[in-house]
Every structure is written in C-alpha cells, then in structure tokens.
Design a protein around this motif. Structure first.
Motif, PDB file in Angstrom:
ATOM      1  N   LYS A 173       0.829  -1.206   0.000  1.00  0.00           N
ATOM      2  CA  LYS A 173       0.000   0.000   0.000  1.00  0.00           C
ATOM      3  C   LYS A 173       0.863   1.255   0.000  1.00  0.00           C
ATOM      4  O   LYS A 173       0.600   2.206  -0.741  1.00  0.00           O
ATOM      5  N   GLN A 174       1.903   1.245   0.860  1.00  0.00           N
ATOM      6  CA  GLN A 174       2.786   2.399   0.912  1.00  0.00           C
ATOM      7  C   GLN A 174       3.515   2.598  -0.412  1.00  0.00           C
ATOM      8  O   GLN A 174       3.664   3.733  -0.883  1.00  0.00           O
ATOM      9  N   ALA A 175       3.960   1.461  -1.006  1.00  0.00           N
ATOM     10  CA  ALA A 175       4.635   1.570  -2.298  1.00  0.00           C
ATOM     11  C   ALA A 175       3.680   2.102  -3.365  1.00  0.00           C
ATOM     12  O   ALA A 175       4.046   2.957  -4.185  1.00  0.00           O
ATOM     13  N   GLN A 176       2.429   1.592  -3.338  1.00  0.00           N
ATOM     14  CA  GLN A 176       1.438   2.072  -4.299  1.00  0.00           C
ATOM     15  C   GLN A 176       1.130   3.546  -4.082  1.00  0.00           C
ATOM     16  O   GLN A 176       1.013   4.324  -5.038  1.00  0.00           O
ATOM     17  N   LEU A 177       1.005   3.923  -2.775  1.00  0.00           N
ATOM     18  CA  LEU A 177       0.737   5.326  -2.468  1.00  0.00           C
ATOM     19  C   LEU A 177       1.907   6.214  -2.901  1.00  0.00           C
ATOM     20  O   LEU A 177       1.711   7.293  -3.473  1.00  0.00           O
ATOM     21  N   LYS A 178       3.123   5.731  -2.633  1.00  0.00           N
ATOM     22  CA  LYS A 178       4.288   6.494  -3.051  1.00  0.00           C
ATOM     23  C   LYS A 178       4.341   6.616  -4.570  1.00  0.00           C
ATOM     24  O   LYS A 178       4.699   7.672  -5.108  1.00  0.00           O
ATOM     25  N   GLN A 179       3.980   5.490  -5.240  1.00  0.00           N
ATOM     26  CA  GLN A 179       3.971   5.526  -6.702  1.00  0.00           C
ATOM     27  C   GLN A 179       2.941   6.526  -7.206  1.00  0.00           C
ATOM     28  O   GLN A 179       3.213   7.304  -8.137  1.00  0.00           O
ATOM     29  N   GLN A 180       1.769   6.504  -6.562  1.00  0.00           N
ATOM     30  CA  GLN A 180       0.733   7.461  -6.956  1.00  0.00           C
ATOM     31  C   GLN A 180       1.181   8.892  -6.677  1.00  0.00           C
ATOM     32  O   GLN A 180       0.991   9.788  -7.503  1.00  0.00           O
ATOM     33  N   GLN A 181       1.771   9.092  -5.496  1.00  0.00           N
ATOM     34  CA  GLN A 181       2.261  10.432  -5.173  1.00  0.00           C
ATOM     35  C   GLN A 181       3.358  10.858  -6.138  1.00  0.00           C
ATOM     36  O   GLN A 181       3.402  12.022  -6.562  1.00  0.00           O
ATOM     37  N   LEU A 182       4.238   9.892  -6.470  1.00  0.00           N
ATOM     38  CA  LEU A 182       5.305  10.217  -7.406  1.00  0.00           C
ATOM     39  C   LEU A 182       4.747  10.561  -8.780  1.00  0.00           C
ATOM     40  O   LEU A 182       5.175  11.544  -9.417  1.00  0.00           O
ATOM     41  N   GLU A 183       3.766   9.749  -9.221  1.00  0.00           N
ATOM     42  CA  GLU A 183       3.154  10.027 -10.512  1.00  0.00           C
ATOM     43  C   GLU A 183       2.434  11.369 -10.488  1.00  0.00           C
ATOM     44  O   GLU A 183       2.525  12.152 -11.447  1.00  0.00           O
ATOM     45  N   ALA A 184       1.705  11.627  -9.362  1.00  0.00           N
ATOM     46  CA  ALA A 184       1.006  12.915  -9.256  1.00  0.00           C
ATOM     47  C   ALA A 184       2.008  14.068  -9.233  1.00  0.00           C
ATOM     48  O   ALA A 184       1.797  15.112  -9.865  1.00  0.00           O
ATOM     49  N   GLN A 185       3.127  13.844  -8.462  1.00  0.00           N
ATOM     50  CA  GLN A 185       4.140  14.885  -8.401  1.00  0.00           C
ATOM     51  C   GLN A 185       4.780  15.110  -9.767  1.00  0.00           C
ATOM     52  O   GLN A 185       5.008  16.258 -10.188  1.00  0.00           O
ATOM     53  N   GLN A 186       5.053  13.987 -10.448  1.00  0.00           N
ATOM     54  CA  GLN A 186       5.627  14.108 -11.795  1.00  0.00           C
ATOM     55  C   GLN A 186       4.657  14.802 -12.745  1.00  0.00           C
ATOM     56  O   GLN A 186       5.066  15.646 -13.546  1.00  0.00           O
ATOM     57  N   LYS A 187       3.378  14.423 -12.614  1.00  0.00           N
ATOM     58  CA  LYS A 187       2.384  15.061 -13.452  1.00  0.00           C
ATOM     59  C   LYS A 187       2.274  16.549 -13.142  1.00  0.00           C
ATOM     60  O   LYS A 187       2.216  17.403 -14.051  1.00  0.00           O
ATOM     61  N   ALA A 188       2.250  16.861 -11.809  1.00  0.00           N
ATOM     62  CA  ALA A 188       2.170  18.272 -11.406  1.00  0.00           C
ATOM     63  C   ALA A 188       3.404  19.029 -11.862  1.00  0.00           C
ATOM     64  O   ALA A 188       3.321  20.164 -12.346  1.00  0.00           O
TER      65      ALA A 188
END
Length: 335
Positions: A173-188
């Motif tokens: 879950k943490q890895a998925q959340l980090k991946q989502q945050q990373l993707e969101a951060q990359q997108k942002a």
C-alpha cells in the motif's frame, strides 16, 4: 547398585551379607549331620559284658584271740546284655526324630528364605511398578509439554505469518501510495513545467513585442522632442490627474485619475505637495516604466505617488482601444 538406583530411585538398599548367612547356615547343617552320624554310629556298637573274679585265701592262720573271719563276698552276676533289636529300634527312632527335626528346621529355613525372597521380589515388583507409573507419568507430562510447545510454536508461526502478510500488504500500500504520489508529483511538475514554459514563452514573446514597441515609441518620442510641454495637457484638479499625451483623447485624463486615486496611500502633510510622474505604457495598458518627472521636495510623498502609479497597472485604454504610449501624471495628496 548405582545403576539400579538410578533406574528405580525409590528402591530401598539391599541387605548385605545374604550369601554369607546362607553359607553359614549350610555349614551348621553339615556339622549337625556329621554329629548325628557319629552319634548314631556310636550307639550301634554292641556293649561287652563285664566279668569279675574274686580270690579268697583259705589257709587258716592261727591268730590268738582273732576275730572271726568275714563272710565270703557274694559274687555279682554279670549284667545281661541289652536286647539288640530294641536298641536298634530306639536308635532308629531317635535318628528319625533327629532327621525330622533337621528336616523341619531346614524346611522352616527354606520357607523363611522363600518368604523373604518373595517379599523382596514383591517389593522389587512394587518398586518396578511404581517406577513404571512414574515413568509413564513423566512421559505423559513430557508429551503434554511437547504438545503445548508445538501448539505454541504453531501459533507463533501463524502470528508471524499473519504479521508478515500485514506488513507486506502495508508495504505494498505504501509503495502504491508512493507511486501514486510520485506520478502525481511528476504530473504536477510536468504541468508546472509546461505552464512555466508556456508562461516563459509568452513573457518572452510579450517582452520582445514590448521591446519592439518601446523602441518604436522611443523613436517617436525622439521625433516629437521639439513639441511644447503644454501639449501634454497637465491636469491640476483633484488628488490625481493625467494627461492624454500625444494620442490621448480629452477624457483620458479622467480615466487615469479614477484609476490612480484609490491607490494613493499617504498620511503625512498635504500642503504644497505636487509630483509629476512620467509614464510609458504598452498598447494594452501595461506600464512599461514610471519615473518622477518633477519632485515635490518631499521624498516620501514622491515615493508614495510613484507607488500609486505602479499599483494602477494596467492603465485604462483610450477611446481607440489602445493606451497612449507616454503621458505625464500630476499628483497631489488630498487635503
């Protein structure tokens, strides 16, 4: 003895000297048998008859006034021999009684030995049974402890497996959340970079356009340098006024006054303060530059006037839809 005590801890110690007592009893019985044998053999010998001879002196010896001779002794007849058959019977009866007594003694001793042996065997059997029960009880307790330990190990293994699964799920879950945050951060970041790039391109384009217009206006101003100052139409009324410039309409000064007046911030003296600000604008009203053309003698009021002009950016457009390229604004504090 030590090995047997280790196997049967509750067994009492054996009595020592059993074989010695048995050998002593056997020796006594042998001596008793020899004594009986010799006694019977001595009784079987036939007694010889006793004989006695008596001699008397019959020659007379004249003795004056001698006492009369004693009477001759009576010859004792020999004792008649004992009946041999009765002696044998008596001896055999005695021997039989002695043998019976010895047999009873031996039987009694044998019974006592057997009884002692049976008691010892019974005691050993009881001790062995007690040791067996203790061993079974100990084995049962050991088995119960092993079962409890095995059950506890299974529970611990299940708990550890459950904890590992929960930890793995949490990590996923943490890895998925980090991946989502990373993707969101990359997108942002990408969007921000795109916006910054677009803004930079737009600003560069505007800057180039403004620079081009500024150069054109500077060339125009240089060509118009010979015109009179009154042509700028300075307005003296109100707290802030503007001139229409070379291309300004008659009502443009009112628009500038209404735009600049609310942005004047001043709380000091008002008497005798008047400042003229020179403004250069782009066609869309953006203030390209603003500077003090004529000061009031009060540096603080001059800076407040200049701040009000900059805060009024962009300037209002004229009737032709464009702001004048340059104009002067005369500002006085309200008083």
């Amino acid at each position: 003895m030590n090995r047997k005590q280790s196997v049967y801890p509750l067994q009492p110690p054996r009595e020592r000297g059993t074989w010695r007592a048995f050998a002593l009893a056997l020796l006594i019985h042998v001596l008793l048998g020899l004594f009986l044998y010799h006694g019977i053999h001595w009784q079987n010998s036939t007694p010889a008859g006793a004989e006695a001879e008596i001699w008397t002196d019959i020659s007379p010896t004249p003795t004056p006034n001698a006492p009369p001779p004693p009477a001759p002794p009576v010859r004792v007849a020999p004792t008649p021999p004992i009946d041999q058959e009765q002696a044998d019977i008596a001896l055999q009866e005695k021997k039989r009684k002695q043998q019976e007594a010895a047999a009873r003694a031996a039987q009694l001793e044998q019974e006592q030995r057997q009884k002692a042996l049976q008691e010892q065997q019974e005691q050993e059997r009881r001790q062995a049974e007690l040791a067996r029960q203790q061993a079974e009880q100990k084995a049962a307790q050991q088995k119960l402890k092993q079962e409890q330990a095995e059950k506890l190990r299974e529970q611990q293994a299940q708990e550890q497996q459950k904890q590992a699964q929960l930890k793995k799920q949490e990590q996923e879950k943490q890895a998925q959340l980090k991946q989502q945050q990373l993707e969101a951060q990359q997108k942002a970041d990408a969007e921000k970079a795109a916006k910054a790039k677009a803004l930079a391109q737009q600003q560069a384009k505007q800057k180039a356009q403004l620079e081009q217009e500024r150069r054109a206006r500077l060339a125009q101003l240089q060509g118009m340098a010979g015109q009179s100052e009154g042509g700028n139409g300075l307005a003296k009324s109100g707290t802030g006024s503007g001139s229409g410039g070379t291309a300004a309409s008659p009502g443009y000064s009112d628009k500038v006054r209404r735009r600049v007046r609310p942005n004047i911030i001043w709380g000091g003296e008002t008497a005798g303060l008047e400042t003229v600000v020179s403004v250069h604008c782009a066609p869309d009203g953006q203030v390209l530059s603003a500077s003090i053309q004529k000061g009031s003698g009060n540096a603080q009021w001059d800076q407040a006037a200049l701040n009000a002009v900059n805060a009024s950016n962009p300037m209002p457009l004229d009737t032709n839809g464009r702001a004048p390229a340059s104009f002067l604004i005369t500002l006085r504090p309200a008083g």
